[in-house]
Write a protein that holds these residues in place. Structure first.
Motif, PDB file in Angstrom:
ATOM      1  N   SER B 697       0.861  -1.192   0.000  1.00  0.00           N
ATOM      2  CA  SER B 697       0.000   0.000   0.000  1.00  0.00           C
ATOM      3  C   SER B 697       0.890   1.233   0.000  1.00  0.00           C
ATOM      4  O   SER B 697       2.063   1.161   0.387  1.00  0.00           O
ATOM      5  N   CYS B 698       0.310   2.339  -0.453  1.00  0.00           N
ATOM      6  CA  CYS B 698       1.103   3.571  -0.550  1.00  0.00           C
ATOM      7  C   CYS B 698       0.182   4.775  -0.433  1.00  0.00           C
ATOM      8  O   CYS B 698      -0.941   4.762  -0.947  1.00  0.00           O
ATOM      9  N   HIS B 699       0.658   5.780   0.245  1.00  0.00           N
ATOM     10  CA  HIS B 699      -0.117   7.020   0.369  1.00  0.00           C
ATOM     11  C   HIS B 699       0.880   8.165   0.472  1.00  0.00           C
ATOM     12  O   HIS B 699       1.926   8.026   1.088  1.00  0.00           O
ATOM     13  N   ASP B 700       0.517   9.295  -0.142  1.00  0.00           N
ATOM     14  CA  ASP B 700       1.438  10.428  -0.048  1.00  0.00           C
ATOM     15  C   ASP B 700       1.159  11.223   1.220  1.00  0.00           C
ATOM     16  O   ASP B 700       0.090  11.116   1.813  1.00  0.00           O
ATOM     17  N   CYS B 701       2.132  12.012   1.637  1.00  0.00           N
ATOM     18  CA  CYS B 701       1.927  12.918   2.779  1.00  0.00           C
ATOM     19  C   CYS B 701       1.545  14.268   2.205  1.00  0.00           C
ATOM     20  O   CYS B 701       2.316  14.869   1.463  1.00  0.00           O
ATOM     21  N   ALA B 702       0.369  14.737   2.562  1.00  0.00           N
ATOM     22  CA  ALA B 702      -0.077  16.017   2.000  1.00  0.00           C
ATOM     23  C   ALA B 702      -0.665  16.875   3.106  1.00  0.00           C
ATOM     24  O   ALA B 702      -0.063  16.984   4.183  1.00  0.00           O
ATOM     25  N   GLU B 703      -1.857  17.453   2.867  1.00  0.00           N
ATOM     26  CA  GLU B 703      -2.464  18.354   3.845  1.00  0.00           C
ATOM     27  C   GLU B 703      -2.589  17.669   5.196  1.00  0.00           C
ATOM     28  O   GLU B 703      -3.114  16.576   5.298  1.00  0.00           O
ATOM     29  N   GLY B 704      -2.116  18.361   6.221  1.00  0.00           N
ATOM     30  CA  GLY B 704      -2.195  17.812   7.571  1.00  0.00           C
ATOM     31  C   GLY B 704      -0.931  17.090   7.981  1.00  0.00           C
ATOM     32  O   GLY B 704      -0.718  16.847   9.168  1.00  0.00           O
ATOM     33  N   GLY B 705      -0.098  16.704   7.018  1.00  0.00           N
ATOM     34  CA  GLY B 705       1.178  16.092   7.334  1.00  0.00           C
ATOM     35  C   GLY B 705       1.132  14.587   7.504  1.00  0.00           C
ATOM     36  O   GLY B 705       0.137  13.919   7.203  1.00  0.00           O
ATOM     37  N   LEU B 706       2.238  14.062   8.039  1.00  0.00           N
ATOM     38  CA  LEU B 706       2.446  12.612   8.140  1.00  0.00           C
ATOM     39  C   LEU B 706       1.373  11.926   8.981  1.00  0.00           C
ATOM     40  O   LEU B 706       0.841  10.873   8.598  1.00  0.00           O
ATOM     41  N   LEU B 707       1.039  12.519  10.119  1.00  0.00           N
ATOM     42  CA  LEU B 707       0.105  11.840  11.024  1.00  0.00           C
ATOM     43  C   LEU B 707      -1.272  11.705  10.377  1.00  0.00           C
ATOM     44  O   LEU B 707      -1.910  10.648  10.455  1.00  0.00           O
ATOM     45  N   ILE B 708      -1.732  12.760   9.726  1.00  0.00           N
ATOM     46  CA  ILE B 708      -3.041  12.691   9.063  1.00  0.00           C
ATOM     47  C   ILE B 708      -3.003  11.661   7.933  1.00  0.00           C
ATOM     48  O   ILE B 708      -3.948  10.910   7.722  1.00  0.00           O
ATOM     49  N   SER B 709      -1.885  11.593   7.224  1.00  0.00           N
ATOM     50  CA  SER B 709      -1.780  10.614   6.133  1.00  0.00           C
ATOM     51  C   SER B 709      -1.837   9.192   6.663  1.00  0.00           C
ATOM     52  O   SER B 709      -2.481   8.317   6.066  1.00  0.00           O
ATOM     53  N   LEU B 710      -1.171   8.948   7.790  1.00  0.00           N
ATOM     54  CA  LEU B 710      -1.227   7.609   8.402  1.00  0.00           C
ATOM     55  C   LEU B 710      -2.668   7.275   8.801  1.00  0.00           C
ATOM     56  O   LEU B 710      -3.154   6.156   8.570  1.00  0.00           O
ATOM     57  N   ILE B 711      -3.351   8.240   9.375  1.00  0.00           N
ATOM     58  CA  ILE B 711      -4.743   8.015   9.795  1.00  0.00           C
ATOM     59  C   ILE B 711      -5.619   7.721   8.582  1.00  0.00           C
ATOM     60  O   ILE B 711      -6.470   6.834   8.612  1.00  0.00           O
ATOM     61  N   GLU B 712      -5.393   8.464   7.488  1.00  0.00           N
ATOM     62  CA  GLU B 712      -6.185   8.227   6.268  1.00  0.00           C
ATOM     63  C   GLU B 712      -5.989   6.802   5.747  1.00  0.00           C
ATOM     64  O   GLU B 712      -6.931   6.184   5.234  1.00  0.00           O
ATOM     65  N   MET B 713      -4.771   6.285   5.894  1.00  0.00           N
ATOM     66  CA  MET B 713      -4.534   4.894   5.444  1.00  0.00           C
ATOM     67  C   MET B 713      -5.351   3.916   6.283  1.00  0.00           C
ATOM     68  O   MET B 713      -5.904   2.945   5.762  1.00  0.00           O
ATOM     69  N   THR B 714      -5.457   4.183   7.563  1.00  0.00           N
ATOM     70  CA  THR B 714      -6.215   3.260   8.423  1.00  0.00           C
ATOM     71  C   THR B 714      -7.719   3.371   8.158  1.00  0.00           C
ATOM     72  O   THR B 714      -8.451   2.410   8.364  1.00  0.00           O
ATOM     73  N   PHE B 715      -8.186   4.543   7.683  1.00  0.00           N
ATOM     74  CA  PHE B 715      -9.616   4.721   7.397  1.00  0.00           C
ATOM     75  C   PHE B 715     -10.109   3.735   6.323  1.00  0.00           C
ATOM     76  O   PHE B 715     -11.275   3.372   6.307  1.00  0.00           O
ATOM     77  N   SER B 716      -9.215   3.387   5.425  1.00  0.00           N
ATOM     78  CA  SER B 716      -9.647   2.507   4.342  1.00  0.00           C
ATOM     79  C   SER B 716      -9.258   1.053   4.611  1.00  0.00           C
ATOM     80  O   SER B 716      -9.227   0.238   3.695  1.00  0.00           O
ATOM     81  N   SER B 717      -8.951   0.737   5.843  1.00  0.00           N
ATOM     82  CA  SER B 717      -8.475  -0.611   6.170  1.00  0.00           C
ATOM     83  C   SER B 717      -9.342  -1.205   7.269  1.00  0.00           C
ATOM     84  O   SER B 717      -9.761  -0.496   8.190  1.00  0.00           O
ATOM     85  N   GLN B 718      -9.558  -2.480   7.179  1.00  0.00           N
ATOM     86  CA  GLN B 718     -10.400  -3.130   8.180  1.00  0.00           C
ATOM     87  C   GLN B 718      -9.530  -3.723   9.282  1.00  0.00           C
ATOM     88  O   GLN B 718      -8.637  -4.517   9.020  1.00  0.00           O
ATOM     89  N   HIS B 719      -9.799  -3.354  10.509  1.00  0.00           N
ATOM     90  CA  HIS B 719      -9.159  -3.926  11.704  1.00  0.00           C
ATOM     91  C   HIS B 719      -7.651  -3.661  11.780  1.00  0.00           C
ATOM     92  O   HIS B 719      -6.978  -4.236  12.614  1.00  0.00           O
ATOM     93  N   LEU B 720      -7.102  -2.862  10.902  1.00  0.00           N
ATOM     94  CA  LEU B 720      -5.658  -2.646  10.945  1.00  0.00           C
ATOM     95  C   LEU B 720      -5.331  -1.233  11.389  1.00  0.00           C
ATOM     96  O   LEU B 720      -6.102  -0.302  11.158  1.00  0.00           O
ATOM     97  N   GLY B 721      -4.182  -1.088  12.027  1.00  0.00           N
ATOM     98  CA  GLY B 721      -3.718   0.223  12.445  1.00  0.00           C
ATOM     99  C   GLY B 721      -2.226   0.318  12.232  1.00  0.00           C
ATOM    100  O   GLY B 721      -1.627  -0.531  11.558  1.00  0.00           O
ATOM    101  N   VAL B 722      -1.608   1.342  12.799  1.00  0.00           N
ATOM    102  CA  VAL B 722      -0.159   1.500  12.597  1.00  0.00           C
ATOM    103  C   VAL B 722       0.545   1.792  13.920  1.00  0.00           C
ATOM    104  O   VAL B 722      -0.008   2.477  14.799  1.00  0.00           O
ATOM    105  N   ASN B 723       1.745   1.262  14.046  1.00  0.00           N
ATOM    106  CA  ASN B 723       2.658   1.629  15.131  1.00  0.00           C
ATOM    107  C   ASN B 723       3.808   2.396  14.497  1.00  0.00           C
ATOM    108  O   ASN B 723       4.482   1.861  13.607  1.00  0.00           O
ATOM    109  N   VAL B 724       4.011   3.628  14.937  1.00  0.00           N
ATOM    110  CA  VAL B 724       5.050   4.449  14.310  1.00  0.00           C
ATOM    111  C   VAL B 724       5.960   5.047  15.379  1.00  0.00           C
ATOM    112  O   VAL B 724       5.489   5.535  16.418  1.00  0.00           O
TER     113      VAL B 724
END
Lengths: 164, 812
Positions: B697-724
Motif C-alpha cells: 500500500s502507498c499514500h502520499d503525505c499532504a495536507e495535515g502532514g504525516l500523522l493525518i496521512s497515516l490516519i487516512e490509510m487506516t480509514f480505508s483498512s479493516q481492523h488494521l492500524g499503525v505503530n510508528v
C-alpha cells in the motif's frame, strides 16, 4: 393551458423536500416546520382532458410513489391543506423566465410525440413548494427564503400566495 | 457589398477615444482602447463602418477567453528579491517576455521533446500516446463566472463544455472519465449581498450540476478536490476536466476549400451571449441573464454516440466544438487559413426573434461543427437523422481567406481572416513581484493530549474532512473502467479513505491491453500567500506524487495547467502570474514532465458595494500518465498485520500555510519547497518497486502532514492500524519537535507498506536513496500508536472514533 402538479404520495418519503427544509433551517431562517414540494408542468396546446391524463400517468409521474393534480387555471386556495396549529401557510410557484433553456420541458415536448399525441404543444416546467409554520411569518421573510433557497431570481420568477 | 437593412451599422469611424472605450464597455465587447483603435483603423482602410455582427465577431475572436491575450502577450516583468536576509532590502531583476506562455510552459514542453506527446497546445486537448494504436486526450476547463450566477447550470455546462473539447480533439475522442476541482467560500458563511448566492448554495448547485451532467452522459466522475477559502465567497472556481481515448489515425484534422460546414446538436437561442467577453469582466450585481447557460446532457450523449459512428466511417475531416464565442469562434478557427461562408438563416433556432449577431455568437450548448467533404453529405446526414440529432449544413469553406456571413439573402459580414486572427495589437503589460523571506516559526511543542486534540481539529476541518458526501453523488463506476476509484473502501464498507489518484483501465476499448491511465491533481492555494512560486511548484509536485502513489510512472506523465487569477491589468497580480509560470517551467524541466494543455481564467474579481475583491490565485495542475501493467497499481489501504512501514522523503520544518497553522490560527513558518532531484529519484524507484510488486500500500503525505496521512490509510483498512516511532523519521535537523515532525507538510514524501518477505528486495532498490526510513509496522488493533522516547510522546487512539469526526464534518 393545463397545469399538472406532480406530488409525492403521502406515505412516501420526499427526500428533495427534506433537503430543502434542512437548507432553509440552516440559513438562519429556522422558521419553517413542514415543507412539501411538487413539480409543475404547464402544457399549452389543443389537448383534451383524456390526453392530459395520458401524459400525466404515462410520462410525468411514477405511478407507485407519485400522484398528480390537473387544473386548467391558476393557484386556488383549495390547494392548501389546513392544520389548526399552522399560523402561516405559503404556497410558492417557481418558473423559468422566458428565454432560459428549459431542458425538461424540451424533453417532455418530444416525449409527448412519442406517446402518439401529435398536437403542437408548448411546455413549461416549474416547481411548487408549500411552507408551513407554527409561527407568524411575514411575506417579506418568505421572499428572503425563496430568493436564498428556492429560486435563482436571475433565471426564475416566483409567485407567493399566502393562506389567510 | 454589405446590405445593411437587417443589421445595424456602427458609426465607429467617427468615434473619439473616450467614445470607443465607452462603446466597448456598454456593449460588453471587453476590448481595450488599443484594440478598438485597431478595429477603427482597419475599417478606415476599408472606407466603411463595421456592422454589429462584424464587431461582435472580432470581439469574440479577440477575447481573453479565446485569444489568451495575457499569457501570450508582451510582459515586462520586474522581480524584487530580498537582500541580506531582510525583507526591507531588495535587488531588482527585469525580464521581458514576448509571449509568456511560449517562453515558459510551452517552451519546457518543446525542450523536453517527448516523442510520446502526440498533440500539445494546438488542439482542443493535449494528447499523449497510450499504445501503438491509441492516444489519450485530457483537457481541463474552468466555468467560474457562470457558476457564480447559476451554480447548477454553470457547472453542468462546464462539464458539458469540456466533454465537447474531448469530442472536438482530433476527429473526436471517446470520453472515459471526468474530473472536477472546486473552490468555494466557507459553507458556513452567508451571501455577501442581495443577488449573490451563499457559498453553501453555490456548492450544492455546482456539485448537483456536475453530477447530473456526468451521470446522464454515462461518463464517470473519478477525480477531483474541494478547497474552501472565503476569498472564493462570491467567485467560486469550478474546474471541469475530461479524459478520452482516440485512435492514433484520428488525431489529425484537415479543412479544404469546398468542404461543407455541418452544425449538429442543440438549437440556438440567446443562451450565453457574450460568454467569451463576459469572462473578461468582473462580476457585479447587474450581470446579464443571457450570460447564463443551461445544459442538456441527453442531447450531448446523442451527439457523442453518432459523431463517433461517423468518425469511424471517415465521413468528416475536421471537427470542433461550439464553446465560448459560439459559431463565431468555431467556424472562425476552422476557416482561419482559407475562408468560410455561412448562411445564418439555416441555423435551427429555439425561438424566433434572434438578431443575426445573436445567432452567430450565441453559446447555446451541445453543438458541434463538422467539416464534411461534399461526397459524404448524404451519408453523414443519415447517421444523425437516424438518431434524431439535428444536423444542418450551414455553409462552406472557401479559398478567399474571408469570413462571409449571409442572412435573408444578403451579406451582413465580410471580414478578412488575416485581420480577424492576427490584427489584434499586442500591448506591453507591466508586471511586478516582490519575493518575501519566510522564517521558521518559534518551536512548536505539544503534549500527547494536544496532539490528539489537534488531530481531531484537523479531521473535522472543512479542508481536511471527508468528501464522501460529495463523491458518492457522482457515478464513478459507469463504463466499468475505474480500477482505482476516488474512494478506497474498507472491506466492511463502513470505512473509506480518499485515494491519491484514479486509474482507468480501458479494457473494453483496447482489447487485451494491460495498460491503464492514471489521473491526479494538485492544488495548493494555501501556499500562495507567501510565494506563488512555491504554490505552483507544490501543486505540480503534489499532482505527480499522487499519480506515483497509485503506480504512475514519472517517466511517462504529462501535465495540464489551469490558472485562475485576478485582474491581470493589476501589475502585482500579473507579477504573481508570471512568477507562477516560471515555477511551471522550472518544475516541468527538472521533473522532465511536459505540459500538454492548459487554460487560464483571469479577472476573477467581483465588486460588492463598490468594494473590489480578488480571489486568492489558484493554479490547478492535473497529471495524466500511462501505467504499463494494471496489475502493478497500488491502493492506500493497509493490507497485512506485521508488514513494515517506510517513509520515503525528508521531513523538513515546513509548516507555513499548513493545515496545522490554519486550525491553530498561527502565521509565519516556511512554506513547503519542492526538491525535484530528491523527489524524482524517489518516484522512479517507487515505480520500480511497484512494478516488482514489492509495495502493498502507498499514500502520499499532504495536507495535515504525516500523522493525518497515516490516519487516512487506516480509514480505508479493516481492523488494521499503525505503530510508528517518531524517532525513526528522517528530519532536516535534530531540533524539530514531535508536533513539527507529525504535522509538517513537506513535499516529496510517501508512506509505503512493504511485505516482510519483500523487505530485502525493497531495501535493495532504495539502497542509494538517503531518505528512506523504516518508521514502524502495521498492527491488528485498528489503532494509531505513535511513540517517541526522545520527545516523550505516547499516543494510542482508536481509528473508529477519528473516522466519525472526519466523516461527519460535511454530510448534508
Amino acid at each position: 393551458m393545463f397545469k399538472i402538479e406532480v406530488y409525492t404520495k403521502i406515505n412516501f418519503r420526499n427526500s428533495y423536500a427534506e433537503h430543502i427544509l434542512f437548507d432553509i433551517n440552516t440559513t438562519g431562517l429556522a422558521l419553517i416546520d413542514k415543507l412539501y414540494s411538487s413539480y409543475l408542468y404547464a402544457i399549452d396546446g389543443n389537448l383534451t382532458i383524456r390526453q392530459i391524463n395520458i401524459i400525466a400517468t404515462e410520462l410525468l409521474i411514477d405511478k407507485i410513489t407519485e400522484g398528480y393534480y390537473c387544473k386548467n387555471n391558476n393557484l386556488t386556495e383549495n390547494e392548501f391543506s389546513f392544520n389548526k396549529t399552522d399560523h402561516s401557510i405559503f404556497c410558492i410557484e417557481i418558473w423559468y423566465k422566458n428565454g432560459v433553456t428549459d431542458t425538461v420541458a424540451e424533453t417532455v415536448t418530444k416525449a409527448v410525440k412519442d406517446l402518439g399525441i401529435m398536437n403542437k404543444i408548448s411546455v413549461k416546467r416549474g416547481y411548487k413548494y408549500y411552507l408551513y409554520s407554527h409561527r407568524q411569518i411575514l411575506q417579506e421573510t418568505v421572499k428572503i427564503i425563496v430568493s436564498t433557497c428556492l429560486c435563482n431570481v436571475l433565471i426564475q420568477d416566483y409567485i407567493i400566495k399566502q393562506h389567510k | 457589398m454589405i446590405k445593411k437593412n437587417i443589421v445595424t451599422t456602427i458609426d465607429l469611424l467617427n468615434l473619439s477615444n473616450d467614445e470607443l472605450v465607452n462603446f466597448s464597455q456598454t456593449n460588453v465587447l471587453s476590448l481595450s482602447l488599443e484594440e478598438m483603435q485597431a478595429i477603427q483603423k482597419h475599417f478606415k482602410q476599408l472606407n466603411r463602418n463595421p456592422t454589429d455582427i462584424e464587431l461582435e465577431t472580432i470581439a469574440q475572436t479577440w477575447s481573453e477567453h479565446c485569444k489568451h491575450k495575457t499569457l501570450t502577450g508582451i510582459v515586462e516583468y520586474t522581480e524584487l528579491i530580498p537582500r541580506n536576509n531582510s525583507n526591507s532590502h531588495y535587488h531588482t531583476t527585469k525580464f521581458t517576455y514576448n509571449n509568456l506562455l511560449k517562453e515558459t510552459i510551452f517552451k519546457a514542453a518543446i525542450e523536453l521533446n517527448k516523442q510520446w506527446c502526440l498533440s500539445i497546445f494546438n488542439d482542443n486537448a493535449g494528447i499523449i500516446e497510450f499504445d501503438s494504436n491509441y492516444g489519450v486526450a485530457f483537457k481541463v476547463e474552468t466555468h467560474n463566472h457562470p457558476s457564480a450566477l447559476e451554480p447548477y447550470g454553470g457547472a453542468s455546462t462546464g462539464i458539458g463544455g469540456v466533454i465537447r473539447d474531448i469530442l472536438g480533439v482530433g476527429l473526436g475522442a471517446k470520453p472515459l472519465a471526468n474530473t472536477d476541482v472546486l473552490c468555494f467560500g466557507s459553507p458556513h458563511a452567508e451571501a455577501l449581498s442581495i443577488g449573490m448566492h451563499s457559498p453553501k448554495r453555490i456548492m450544492k448547485g455546482v456539485i448537483s450540476g456536475i453530477r447530473d451532467y456526468g451521470n446522464r452522459m454515462g461518463i464517470p466522475t473519478v477525480n477531483g478536490a474541494v478547497y474552501f477559502n472565503d476569498g472564493y465567497i462570491a467567485n467560486p472556481l469550478v474546474y471541469c476536466g475530461c479524459m478520452g481515448i482516440i485512435p492514433k489515425n484520428k488525431i489529425y484534422k484537415k479543412v479544404c476549400p469546398g468542404d461543407l460546414i455541418l452544425l449538429i446538436g442543440g438549437k440556438t437561442g440567446r443562451d450565453g451571449i457574450h460568454g467569451a467577453t463576459f469572462s473578461s469582466i468582473q462580476l457585479d450585481q447587474n450581470t446579464d441573464i443571457n450570460a447564463v447557460q443551461i445544459g442538456n446532457p441527453i442531447i450531448e450523449k446523442k451527439i457523442l454516440d453518432t459523431m463517433l459512428k461517423a468518425r469511424d466511417l471517415n465521413l468528416y475531416s475536421s471537427v470542433t466544438d461550439c464553446g465560448a464565442g459560439g459559431l463565431s469562434s468555431a467556424i472562425g478557427e476552422l476557416g482561419e487559413h482559407i475562408g468560410a461562408i455561412v448562411n445564418l438563416d439555416t441555423i435551427p433556432l429555439k425561438y424566433s426573434g434572434l438578431k443575426p449577431w445573436e445567432i452567430w455568437i450565441s453559446e447555446a450548448q451541445e453543438r458541434m461543427v463538422l467539416v464534411v467533404p461534399e461526397k459524404n453529405k448524404n451519408k453523414i446526414k443519415k447517421i444523425f437523422e437516424e438518431e434524431d440529432v439535428d444536423a444542418v449544413f450551414i455553409g462552406m469553406f472557401k479559398q478567399d481567406k474571408k469570413l462571409t456571413l449571409t442572412y435573408d439573402g444578403e451579406i451582413i459580414a465580410d471580414l478578412d481572416m488575416m485581420f480577424l486572427h492576427n490584427g489584434i495589437p499586442k500591448p506591453k503589460i507591466s508586471a511586478s513581484y516582490q519575493i518575501k523571506l519566510d522564517t521558521i516559526q518559534p518551536s512548536l511543542e505539544m503534549t500527547n493530549v494536544e496532539i490528539i486534540q489537534t488531530v481531531q481539529l484537523l479531521l473535522s476541518n472543512i479542508n481536511c474532512c471527508s468528501r464522501e458526501w460529495l463523491v458518492h453523488q457522482y457515478d464513478y463506476e459507469v463504463q466499468g473502467h475505474t480500477i482505482i476509484k476516488p474512494l478506497t473502501i474498507g472491506k466492511n464498507f463502513k470505512l473509506c479513505g480518499h485515494s491519491d489518484a484514479t486509474v482507468i483501465f480501458p479494457y473494453t476499448i483496447v482489447k487485451e491491453t494491460k495498460k491503464c491511465i492514471v489521473l491526479s491533481c494538485g492544488l495548493s492555494p494555501q501556499y500562495g500567500y507567501n510565494d506563488v512560486y512555491h504554490m505552483a511548484a507544490s501543486s505540480i509536485e503534489e499532482s505527480l506524487r499522487n499519480a506515483v502513489a497509485v503506480g504512475g510512472n514519472i517517466n511517462k506523465m504529462a501535465l495540464l495547467d489551469n490558472f485562475c487569477w485576478g485582474n491581470p491589468n493589476n501589475c502585482n497580480t500579473l507579477g504573481s502570474l508570471v512568477r507562477a509560470t516560471k515555477a511551471c517551467y522550472d518544475m516541468s524541466k527538472q521533473f522532465s514532465v511536459p505540459f500538454i494543455s492548459g487554460k487560464d481564467s483571469l479577472n476573477n474579481e467581483y465588486f460588492i458595494n463598490n468594494k473590489q475583491y480578488s480571489i486568492p490565485p489558484a493554479l490547478l495542475i492535473s497529471a495524466m500518465g500511462i501505467i504499463d501493467d494494471v496489475n502493478n497499481t497500488v491502493t492506500m489501504s493497509l493490507k497485512q498485520h506485521g508488514n513494515k512501514l517506510f517513509l520515503l522523503g525528508l521531513t523538513r520544518n515546513e509548516l507555513g500555510g499548513s493545515m496545522l497553522f490554519n486550525v491553530r490560527k498561527l502565521s509565519g513558518g516556511i512554506v513547503p519547497r519542492v526538491y525535484p532531484k530528491e523527489s524524482k529519484i524517489i518516484m522512479q524507484k517507487l515505480y520500480e518497486a511497484m512494478s516488482k510488486k514489492l509495495i502493498k500500500s502507498c499514500h502520499d503525505c499532504a495536507e495535515g502532514g504525516l500523522l493525518i496521512s497515516l490516519i487516512e490509510m487506516t480509514f480505508s483498512s479493516q481492523h488494521l492500524g499503525v505503530n510508528v516511532d517518531i524517532d525513526a523519521i528522517g528530519t532536516e535537523n535534530n531540533s524539530m519537535t514531535a508536533s513539527e515532525i507529525l504535522f509538517s507538510e513537506s513535499n516529496g514524501r510517501f508512506i509505503v507498506e512493504v511485505d516482510y518477505n519483500n523487505e530485502l528486495q525493497f531495501k535493495n532498490i532504495f539502497k542509494d536513496i538517503i531518505h528512506c526510513y523504516e518508521i514502524g509496522y502495521i498492527n491488528n488493533k485498528h489503532s494509531i500508536i505513535i511513540e517517541s522516547k526522545k520527545h516523550k510522546i505516547s499516543i494510542n487512539e482508536n481509528v473508529t472514533g477519528l473516522f466519525k469526526i472526519w466523516q461527519n464534518a460535511i454530510s448534508w
